[in-house]
Design an enzyme around this catalytic site. Structure first.
Site, PDB file in Angstrom:
ATOM      1  CG  ASP A   1       1.944 -11.145  28.945  1.00 37.54           C
ATOM      2  OD1 ASP A   1       1.649 -12.142  28.250  1.00 37.54           O
ATOM      3  OD2 ASP A   1       1.534  -9.828  28.954  1.00 37.54           O
TER       4      ASP A   1
ATOM      5  CG  HIS B   1      -3.414  -3.662   3.520  1.00 38.59           C
ATOM      6  ND1 HIS B   1      -2.451  -3.417   4.234  1.00 38.59           N
ATOM      7  CD2 HIS B   1      -4.263  -2.773   2.915  1.00 38.59           C
ATOM      8  CE1 HIS B   1      -2.658  -1.934   4.002  1.00 38.59           C
ATOM      9  NE2 HIS B   1      -3.355  -1.665   3.259  1.00 38.59           N
TER      10      HIS B   1
ATOM     11  N   GLY C   1      -0.233 -12.020  37.902  1.00 37.77           N
ATOM     12  CA  GLY C   1      -1.466 -12.917  37.718  1.00 37.77           C
ATOM     13  C   GLY C   1      -1.697 -12.933  36.513  1.00 37.77           C
ATOM     14  N   GLY C   2      -1.073 -12.473  35.544  1.00 37.67           N
ATOM     15  CA  GLY C   2      -1.384 -12.349  34.025  1.00 37.67           C
ATOM     16  C   GLY C   2      -0.549 -13.582  33.561  1.00 37.67           C
TER      17      GLY C   2
ATOM     18  CD  GLU D   1      -1.173  -6.123   5.815  1.00 38.50           C
ATOM     19  OE1 GLU D   1      -0.664  -6.466   4.870  1.00 38.50           O
ATOM     20  OE2 GLU D   1      -1.312  -4.817   6.044  1.00 38.50           O
TER      21      GLU D   1
ATOM     22  CB  CYS E   1      -1.090  -0.313   1.203  1.00 39.41           C
ATOM     23  SG  CYS E   1      -2.311   1.197   1.069  1.00 39.41           S
TER      24      CYS E   1
ATOM     25  CB  SER F   1       2.571 -17.181  34.331  1.00 38.82           C
ATOM     26  OG  SER F   1       1.937 -16.319  35.387  1.00 38.82           O
TER      27      SER F   1
END
Ligand code: XMP
Length: 517
Positions: free
Chosen positions: A226, A168, A223-224, A170, A80, A228
């Site tokens: 990532d 596009h 706690g998320g 993608e 594009c 962990s």
């Protein structure tokens, strides 16, 4: 490692291009389009992709690139705006269309070209989003595909190793888009498919051991998913005695989360697992505060203050700080990638002044900073984390505070926790949880009138949010069956009498964001 370099001109879909290339097994790296040529690490680069942009090439101030990128002998694919950039830079002309070609558009392949060698049909449905077109083709370029509207849709100049597409590839709506990208990445650029989570783990393990050189590392567990995965990565890479995991209970977590997180980390062999209940301090700090950015700042700073105090109390000296920052976090906070990106929300794990201070002294380690969420999940599984942890919906660092509009108090958090737990358990039992990117409840600072039996009831309004997304950069509303929504709504108002009304948020991102604050 073989790499595809993506020069970003500010398009929303640049991240998607990066992910697609990685899905093909090739490492991709995004740099701002105006990156100084001399400061770009070109080792391993096998091909260059020029991204789209909201700008037009003929406008003043339109993003440019150093022309030396064309002269490297590496194949270049312009998408594009990238195609328009390449056209203008080689003596062609780009002009406004007078209207927008937007959405699905059939494209006809006109010539045998390696770019379409993997596309099994001569015509396919592409995805367009442009208001400009190539009006004069540069010398040496040949049109190799045309859209049904008669506009040139793809160009090639194999002699100078340049290709360009107006559509596009993608976009998930582009039929055979992956085949077009694969042809560029694997056939034209000849990049080896060396990128996978095992390879990442091997190189990251070495890198961590070398950089940290036996120094203690502290990771704040949120706690998320990532944090962990970072914990699992540190434990798999370093001596367990060097890894200090600190869990600060902010009082802003989901129901049952603290216990689950601690158990998961113990299973991974964590030796130094410290938990602090700081909820009173967070509620006190947030008392009377309604402004979302102020809430984030308070939480981010308190996190760091509590963490510092704890580290001191535990006597951990000369330590590094690990963070679960992802590639997409860096873009959304307007940092690192895409100099044109604007700050949408302050993600405290990237921008806190205290983090910046540690960053300045070079003691921050962010091992996931080159990864996308799906890669982080694959890594988590490879490192032995449980599926329930790995496929847990993303949860923002500031926790429930950004899902309680207005003031955050313990009572409001407790109420939201109960509603949220009910909503999520219903999604699980209905088999919907894994189909949704992220689902949660929002507590509005509003009460409304209702009836219950013969009595008037004055209850809180709760918003349900559920979105489908690939990377949280854009998101669609999850299209529930009406029956599911109606049943979940009655369940909530029946079981939780403080809630008087349930509404469903039907806004996509953009223009809304996923979280309400
Ligand atoms: P938005 O609301 O910006 O969120 O569309 C995009 C994704 O990021 C998460 N999010 C955060 N994560 N700290 C985080 O670690 C934050 O401050 C934060 N704010 C939003 C959000 O849950 C969604 O997945």
């Amino acid at each position: 490692m073989d790499t595809i370099l993506i020069l970003d001109f500010g398009s929303q879909s640049t991240q998607l291009i990066g992910r697609r290339v990685r899905q093909l097994g090739v490492y991709s790296e995004i740099v701002p389009g105006d990156v100084p040529f001399g400061r770009t690490d070109l080792s391993g680069v096998r091909g260059i992709i020029l991204s789209g942009s909201p700008a037009s090439v003929y406008e003043a101030g339109a993003p440019t690139i150093d022309p030396r990128f064309y002269g490297l002998g590496l194949p270049v694919l312009g998408i594009c705006y990238g195609l328009h950039r390449m056209t203008t830079d080689h003596g062609g002309r780009v002009a406004p269309l007078g209207h927008k070609e937007y959405g699905r558009a059939r494209v006809e392949v006109l010539a045998d070209d390696p770019l379409f060698a993997r596309v099994p049909e001569r015509s396919f449905v592409s995805w367009m989003s442009h208001g400009d077109t190539v009006a004069e083709t540069p010398r040496g370029f040949r049109v190799i595909a045309r859209s049904e509207g008669g506009l040139p849709a793809a160009f090639a100049d194999p002699g100078r190793r340049m290709w360009g597409v107006q559509f596009h590839p993608e976009a998930s709506h582009c039929e055979h888009g992956m085949e077009v990208l694969e042809a560029f990445v694997a056939d034209i650029a000849g990049a080896h498919r060396e990128w996978n989570m095992d390879a990442f783990f091997r190189s990251e393990r070495e890198d961590l051991a070398r950089r940290l050189a036996g120094k203690p590392v502290v990771l704040l567990i949120s706690g998320g998913v990532d944090s962990s995965v970072v914990a699992a990565l540190l434990l798999a890479s370093l001596d367990h005695d060097a890894v200090h995991l600190l869990y600060v209970d902010t009082g802003l977590m989901r129901q049952g989360e603290s216990g689950e997180v601690m158990a998961g980390l113990r299973d991974l062999g964590a030796r130094h697992l410290h938990a602090v209940d700081a909820s009173e301090r967070f509620y006190a700090g947030l008392a009377g505060v309604g402004d979302p950015e102020q809430k984030r700042r308070i939480i981010g700073d308190l996190f760091m203050t509590v963490q510092r105090e704890e580290i001191q109390r535990l006597g951990i000296a000369d330590y590094w700080l690990a963070q679960g920052t992802l590639y997409t976090d860096l873009v959304e906070s307007g940092k690192g990638v895409g100099s044109k990106a604007t700050v949408i929300k302050t993600h405290h794990n990237v921008r806190s002044p205290l983090v910046e201070e540690l960053r300045a002294s070079g003691r921050i380690v962010e091992p996931l900073a080159t990864l996308y969420k799906d890669e982080v999940r694959a890594l988590g599984l490879a490192l032995g984390l449980k599926r329930e942890i790995v496929f847990r919906h993303p949860f923002p660092g500031p926790g429930l505070a950004v899902r309680i509009l207005g003031e955050v108090t313990r009572e409001r958090c407790d109420l939201l926790r109960r509603v949220d737990a009910l909503f999520l358990s219903e999604l699980r039992s209905r088999g919907l949880y894994d189909r949704i990117w992220q689902a949660f409840c929002v507590l509005l600072p509003l009460r409304s009138v209702g009836v219950s039996g013969d009595a008037r009831r004055y209850g809180w309004v709760v918003g349900l949010r559920a979105v489908a997304s690939l990377d949280a950069i854009t998101a669609d509303v999850y299209p529930f069956e009406a029956r599911d929504l109606l049943e979940i709504s009655s369940l909530i108002t029946n079981r939780i009498p403080e809630v008087g009304r349930v509404v469903y948020d039907v806004s996509s991102k953009p223009p809304a964001t996923i979280e309400w604050e």
